[in-house]
Design a protein around this motif. Structure first.
Motif, PDB file in Angstrom:
ATOM      1  N   ARG A 149      34.474  55.474  51.588  1.00 52.96           N
ATOM      2  CA  ARG A 149      35.306  54.459  51.237  1.00 52.96           C
ATOM      3  C   ARG A 149      35.824  53.647  50.473  1.00 52.96           C
ATOM      4  O   ARG A 149      35.712  52.247  50.758  1.00 52.96           O
ATOM      5  CB  ARG A 149      36.284  54.352  52.372  1.00 52.96           C
ATOM      6  CG  ARG A 149      36.561  55.648  53.402  1.00 52.96           C
ATOM      7  CD  ARG A 149      37.422  55.180  54.646  1.00 52.96           C
ATOM      8  NE  ARG A 149      36.749  55.293  55.921  1.00 52.96           N
ATOM      9  CZ  ARG A 149      36.768  54.772  57.270  1.00 52.96           C
ATOM     10  NH1 ARG A 149      38.449  54.875  56.631  1.00 52.96           N
ATOM     11  NH2 ARG A 149      36.553  54.963  57.854  1.00 52.96           N
ATOM     12  N   LYS A 150      34.867  53.440  48.915  1.00 48.94           N
ATOM     13  CA  LYS A 150      35.416  52.838  47.752  1.00 48.94           C
ATOM     14  C   LYS A 150      33.903  51.389  48.539  1.00 48.94           C
ATOM     15  O   LYS A 150      34.180  50.769  47.122  1.00 48.94           O
ATOM     16  CB  LYS A 150      36.404  52.442  47.975  1.00 48.94           C
ATOM     17  CG  LYS A 150      37.502  52.715  47.174  1.00 48.94           C
ATOM     18  CD  LYS A 150      39.096  52.090  47.602  1.00 48.94           C
ATOM     19  CE  LYS A 150      39.519  53.254  46.431  1.00 48.94           C
ATOM     20  NZ  LYS A 150      41.202  52.656  46.848  1.00 48.94           N
ATOM     21  N   GLY A 153      34.831  47.250  49.413  1.00 54.59           N
ATOM     22  CA  GLY A 153      35.656  48.434  49.030  1.00 54.59           C
ATOM     23  C   GLY A 153      37.538  48.458  48.727  1.00 54.59           C
ATOM     24  O   GLY A 153      38.226  48.254  48.871  1.00 54.59           O
TER      25      GLY A 153
END
Length: 208
Positions: free
Chosen positions: A19-20, A102
């Motif tokens: 998730r980034k 992220g």
């Protein structure tokens, strides 16, 4: 007799995106707490702009185990990394899992899974060594016995460290310590007690 143990051969690293957030797992062989702390300091310096540098290390002395969440919620990072090392049965190792945030929160469960995965990736790319108690033996004998003796060596999974073909044959070999008694017995029978391998060193080595 001392028990064998599992460690790693050299530093290894791998990474993934969750998730980034970028997670980088790096594992390093260490034999002392000072070496572990030096490795952690090196990683913190290398990734000084990272959000977290979570670590865990386990030493072979049987009681030195340390971990740190490095600012993540308590119990979501350091303990999962340490847990991976213990489940893998590894000692004399240190793992740092670096996180570059992220922008998306992962939640406690997500953090545990991510840090566990980061540690496991590093372990999976490392070359694991099964270090067992080994004995180094030296012996010398006439050339007439060389064929017989060299024939039985593979049976004991020996490593020849040195061979000298002079007036007589001199061999320096290594095998796991649990095989020495049986090897001596067979050698005794094979050579009519003409050859006696004597112990020159005992050490841990990556040999089974």
């Amino acid at each position: 007799m001392e028990q064998g143990y599992k460690t790693i051969y050299e530093r290894a690293e791998d990474e993934f995106i969750e998730r980034k957030s970028r997670f980088i797992g790096c594992i390093q062989p260490v034999t002392t707490e000072e070496e572990a702390l030096a490795f952690i300091a090196e990683k913190r310096s290398q990734h000084r702009d990272a959000t977290h540098n979570v670590f865990a290390y386990v030493l072979r002395d049987g009681f030195t185990k340390r971990c740190s969440d490095d600012g993540e919620p308590q119990g979501t990072a350091g303990v999962p990394v340490l847990d991976v090392l213990q489940k893998e049965g590894l000692v004399d190792v240190c793992v740092v899992v670096t996180r570059y945030f992220g922008g998306t929160l992962l939640g406690a469960g997500g953090l545990v899974r991510a840090y566990s995965h980061g540690a496991k990736l590093a372990v999976d790319v490392a070359r694991v060594m099964h270090m067992n108690p080994c004995t180094i033996l030296e012996m010398e004998f006439d050339y007439a016995l060389y064929g017989k003796i060299s024939y039985i060596l593979p049976k004991y999974n020996t490593v020849t460290l040195q061979s000298d073909f002079g007036v007589v044959v001199k061999l320096k070999i290594m095998m796991t310590s649990d095989k020495v008694e049986a090897f001596r017995k067979e050698l005794d029978e094979l050579t009519a007690a003409a050859v006696f391998p004597y112990v020159t060193e005992e050490k841990f080595a990556d040999l089974e």
